[in-house]
Motif scaffolding. Structure first.
Motif, PDB file in Angstrom:
ATOM      1  N   CYS A  67       0.609  -1.508  -0.421  1.00 26.43           N
ATOM      2  CA  CYS A  67       0.182  -0.281   0.144  1.00 26.43           C
ATOM      3  C   CYS A  67       0.820   1.000  -0.164  1.00 26.43           C
ATOM      4  N   ALA A  68       2.060   1.497   0.642  1.00 28.30           N
ATOM      5  CA  ALA A  68       3.129   2.800   0.443  1.00 28.30           C
ATOM      6  C   ALA A  68       3.563   2.937  -0.316  1.00 28.30           C
ATOM      7  N   LEU A  69       3.659   1.581  -1.478  1.00 26.26           N
ATOM      8  CA  LEU A  69       4.911   1.607  -2.578  1.00 26.26           C
ATOM      9  C   LEU A  69       3.611   2.210  -3.741  1.00 26.26           C
ATOM     10  N   LEU A  70       2.529   1.657  -3.627  1.00 26.12           N
ATOM     11  CA  LEU A  70       1.264   1.542  -4.928  1.00 26.12           C
ATOM     12  C   LEU A  70       1.140   3.517  -5.668  1.00 26.12           C
ATOM     13  N   PRO A  71       1.359   4.247  -4.556  1.00 26.50           N
ATOM     14  CA  PRO A  71       1.094   5.214  -5.060  1.00 26.50           C
ATOM     15  C   PRO A  71       2.212   5.861  -5.608  1.00 26.50           C
ATOM     16  N   ASP A  72       4.080   5.148  -5.353  1.00 25.67           N
ATOM     17  CA  ASP A  72       5.190   5.638  -5.977  1.00 25.67           C
ATOM     18  C   ASP A  72       6.125   7.267  -5.084  1.00 25.67           C
ATOM     19  N   PRO A  73       5.634   6.772  -3.792  1.00 21.90           N
ATOM     20  CA  PRO A  73       6.060   8.817  -3.200  1.00 21.90           C
ATOM     21  C   PRO A  73       7.315   8.812  -3.214  1.00 21.90           C
ATOM     22  N   GLN A  74       7.805   9.951  -3.150  1.00 19.92           N
ATOM     23  CA  GLN A  74       9.016  11.083  -3.220  1.00 19.92           C
ATOM     24  C   GLN A  74       9.581  10.654  -2.184  1.00 19.92           C
ATOM     25  N   ILE A  75       9.361  10.379  -0.386  1.00 20.26           N
ATOM     26  CA  ILE A  75       9.977   9.754   0.613  1.00 20.26           C
ATOM     27  C   ILE A  75       8.916   9.280   1.215  1.00 20.26           C
ATOM     28  N   LEU A  76       9.644   7.816   2.197  1.00 17.14           N
ATOM     29  CA  LEU A  76       8.942   6.780   2.430  1.00 17.14           C
ATOM     30  C   LEU A  76      10.545   6.304   3.925  1.00 17.14           C
ATOM     31  N   PHE A  77       8.902   6.266   5.086  1.00  9.53           N
ATOM     32  CA  PHE A  77       9.341   6.857   5.864  1.00  9.53           C
ATOM     33  C   PHE A  77       9.113   4.857   6.653  1.00  9.53           C
ATOM     34  N   PHE A  78      10.550   4.480   6.939  1.00  4.25           N
ATOM     35  CA  PHE A  78       9.522   2.868   7.247  1.00  4.25           C
ATOM     36  C   PHE A  78      10.468   2.360   8.545  1.00  4.25           C
ATOM     37  N   ASP A  79       9.062   1.807   8.986  1.00  5.46           N
ATOM     38  CA  ASP A  79       9.468   2.182  11.357  1.00  5.46           C
ATOM     39  C   ASP A  79       9.341   0.132  10.907  1.00  5.46           C
ATOM     40  N   GLU A  80      10.582  -0.383  11.670  1.00  4.74           N
ATOM     41  CA  GLU A  80      11.243  -1.736  11.674  1.00  4.74           C
ATOM     42  C   GLU A  80       9.913  -2.612  10.792  1.00  4.74           C
ATOM     43  N   PRO A  81      11.069  -2.033   9.318  1.00  2.09           N
ATOM     44  CA  PRO A  81      10.200  -2.884   7.966  1.00  2.09           C
ATOM     45  C   PRO A  81      10.588  -4.683   8.275  1.00  2.09           C
ATOM     46  N   MET A  82      11.382  -4.699   8.595  1.00  2.00           N
ATOM     47  CA  MET A  82      11.625  -6.122   7.769  1.00  2.00           C
ATOM     48  C   MET A  82      10.799  -7.635   9.141  1.00  2.00           C
ATOM     49  N   ILE A  83      10.878  -6.496  10.329  1.00  6.28           N
ATOM     50  CA  ILE A  83      10.193  -7.755  11.626  1.00  6.28           C
ATOM     51  C   ILE A  83       8.639  -8.350  10.701  1.00  6.28           C
ATOM     52  N   GLY A  84       8.827 -10.476  10.812  1.00  2.00           N
ATOM     53  CA  GLY A  84       7.496 -10.346  10.434  1.00  2.00           C
ATOM     54  C   GLY A  84       7.613 -10.595   9.109  1.00  2.00           C
ATOM     55  N   LEU A  85       8.683 -10.339   8.161  1.00  2.00           N
ATOM     56  CA  LEU A  85       8.846 -10.766   7.505  1.00  2.00           C
ATOM     57  C   LEU A  85       9.571 -12.187   6.307  1.00  2.00           C
ATOM     58  N   ASP A  86       9.555 -12.967   6.152  1.00  2.00           N
ATOM     59  CA  ASP A  86       9.986 -13.829   5.759  1.00  2.00           C
ATOM     60  C   ASP A  86      11.701 -13.479   4.607  1.00  2.00           C
ATOM     61  N   PRO A  87      13.021 -14.644   5.089  1.00  2.00           N
ATOM     62  CA  PRO A  87      13.961 -14.462   4.353  1.00  2.00           C
ATOM     63  C   PRO A  87      13.752 -13.581   3.107  1.00  2.00           C
ATOM     64  N   LYS A  88      12.562 -14.306   2.159  1.00  2.00           N
ATOM     65  CA  LYS A  88      12.553 -13.922   0.361  1.00  2.00           C
ATOM     66  C   LYS A  88      12.093 -12.384   0.327  1.00  2.00           C
ATOM     67  N   ALA A  89      11.362 -12.276   2.194  1.00  2.00           N
ATOM     68  CA  ALA A  89      10.695 -10.433   2.019  1.00  2.00           C
ATOM     69  C   ALA A  89      11.307 -10.166   2.290  1.00  2.00           C
ATOM     70  N   ILE A  90      12.682 -10.145   3.174  1.00  2.00           N
ATOM     71  CA  ILE A  90      13.319  -9.163   3.258  1.00  2.00           C
ATOM     72  C   ILE A  90      14.163  -9.026   2.023  1.00  2.00           C
ATOM     73  N   ARG A  91      14.622  -9.873   1.387  1.00  2.00           N
ATOM     74  CA  ARG A  91      16.029  -9.393  -0.407  1.00  2.00           C
ATOM     75  C   ARG A  91      14.909  -9.066  -0.914  1.00  2.00           C
ATOM     76  N   ASN A  92      13.689  -8.853  -1.093  1.00  2.00           N
ATOM     77  CA  ASN A  92      12.810  -8.172  -2.262  1.00  2.00           C
ATOM     78  C   ASN A  92      12.554  -7.044  -1.640  1.00  2.00           C
ATOM     79  N   THR A  93      12.515  -6.516  -0.678  1.00  2.00           N
ATOM     80  CA  THR A  93      12.598  -5.182  -0.025  1.00  2.00           C
ATOM     81  C   THR A  93      13.598  -4.630   0.047  1.00  2.00           C
ATOM     82  N   LYS A  94      14.998  -5.311   0.330  1.00  2.00           N
ATOM     83  CA  LYS A  94      16.221  -4.578   0.354  1.00  2.00           C
ATOM     84  C   LYS A  94      16.072  -3.992  -1.365  1.00  2.00           C
ATOM     85  N   ARG A  95      15.945  -5.104  -2.264  1.00  2.00           N
ATOM     86  CA  ARG A  95      16.029  -4.671  -3.650  1.00  2.00           C
ATOM     87  C   ARG A  95      15.428  -3.417  -4.381  1.00  2.00           C
ATOM     88  N   ILE A  96      14.212  -3.496  -3.369  1.00  2.00           N
ATOM     89  CA  ILE A  96      13.026  -2.446  -3.839  1.00  2.00           C
ATOM     90  C   ILE A  96      13.955  -1.054  -3.120  1.00  2.00           C
TER      91      ILE A  96
END
Length: 237
Positions: free
Chosen positions: A141-170
């Motif tokens: 939902c946060a990525l959909l509007p293509d914002p200029q600035i993103l604030f992530f508070d503990e984004p990796m907690i609860g994510l599986d290893p594949k999702a963590i890797r993809n989040t770092k790529r993003i």
């Protein structure tokens, strides 16, 4: 892209955030680190307007952070993901798309669903999602509007290893597009490889704010890891 000037947040007589000043530039990924109670989440919530600051000034894209024009520029992913119980995953995306007037949102949603393994979950209600799935929906939902600035508070907690890797790529892709990212986390390893700059907070103050290499020089610890520097800067006197 973000300018914070003399930010103070008090709870009673105690300062949760103690007169801090910093700025973020376009195309910069900044890791915000600190022990529990350091003021990281409070700082981020003040920036996005979820907490009323006691004093100070905050500008996003040169606009006061409480103005609608500023709010259109950013997305915020909270530490505890919050979704609507009676909306499906796809309906969450539709809601965001209508709020932000996103064109081709179905196509963009499908790409995000594929990235976060949500394609077979898009018709599930929010109340039926696990915490990890809620986190993925929150990020989509946060990525959909293509914002200029993103604030992530503990984004990796609860994510599986594949999702963590993809989040770092993003993160890397967003940086290359000139987007600005502020990531607050306890997981030092997750930010060391992606951050251009590190800000370290302790007791409501910024005790370090520079590139990892410069922090090592300042601390005269050229062979130290980010974890070593973090522990040194946040240790009790």
């Amino acid at each position: 892209m973000l300018e914070v000037i003399g930010l103070v947040k008090k709870y009673g007589k105690a300062n949760a955030v103690n007169d801090i000043t910093f700025s973020l530039q376009g195309g910069e990924v900044v890791g915000l680190l600190g022990p529990n109670g350091a003021g990281k989440s409070t700082t981020m919530k003040c920036i996005v307007g979820l907490l009323r600051k006691t004093s100070g000034e905050i500008y996003i894209g040169g606009i006061d952070h409480m103005q609608v024009g500023a709010k259109k520029l950013f997305s915020y992913i909270p530490e505890t993901p919050s979704v609507y119980d009676l909306l499906t995953v796809k309906e969450h995306m539709q809601f965001i798309a209508q709020a932000y007037k996103v064109d081709n949102w179905q196509e963009k949603s499908e790409v995000l669903f594929e990235t976060y393994d949500l394609t077979d979950k898009k018709d599930k209600l929010g109340r039926d999602l696990s915490k990890g799935m809620r986190q993925k929906v929150s990020i989509c939902c946060a990525l959909l509007p293509d914002p200029q600035i993103l604030f992530f508070d503990e984004p990796m907690i609860g994510l599986d290893p594949k999702a963590i890797r993809n989040t770092k790529r993003i993160f890397k892709e967003l940086k290359e597009q000139g987007k600005t990212i502020l990531v607050s986390t306890h997981l030092i390893d997750s930010v060391e490889s992606i951050a251009d700059r590190i800000m370290i907070m302790k007791d409501g103050n910024i005790v370090g704010n520079d590139t990892l290499e410069n922090l090592k020089i300042q601390m005269k610890e050229n062979d130290s890891s980010l974890e070593d520097l973090f522990l040194e800067l946040t240790k009790d006197e």
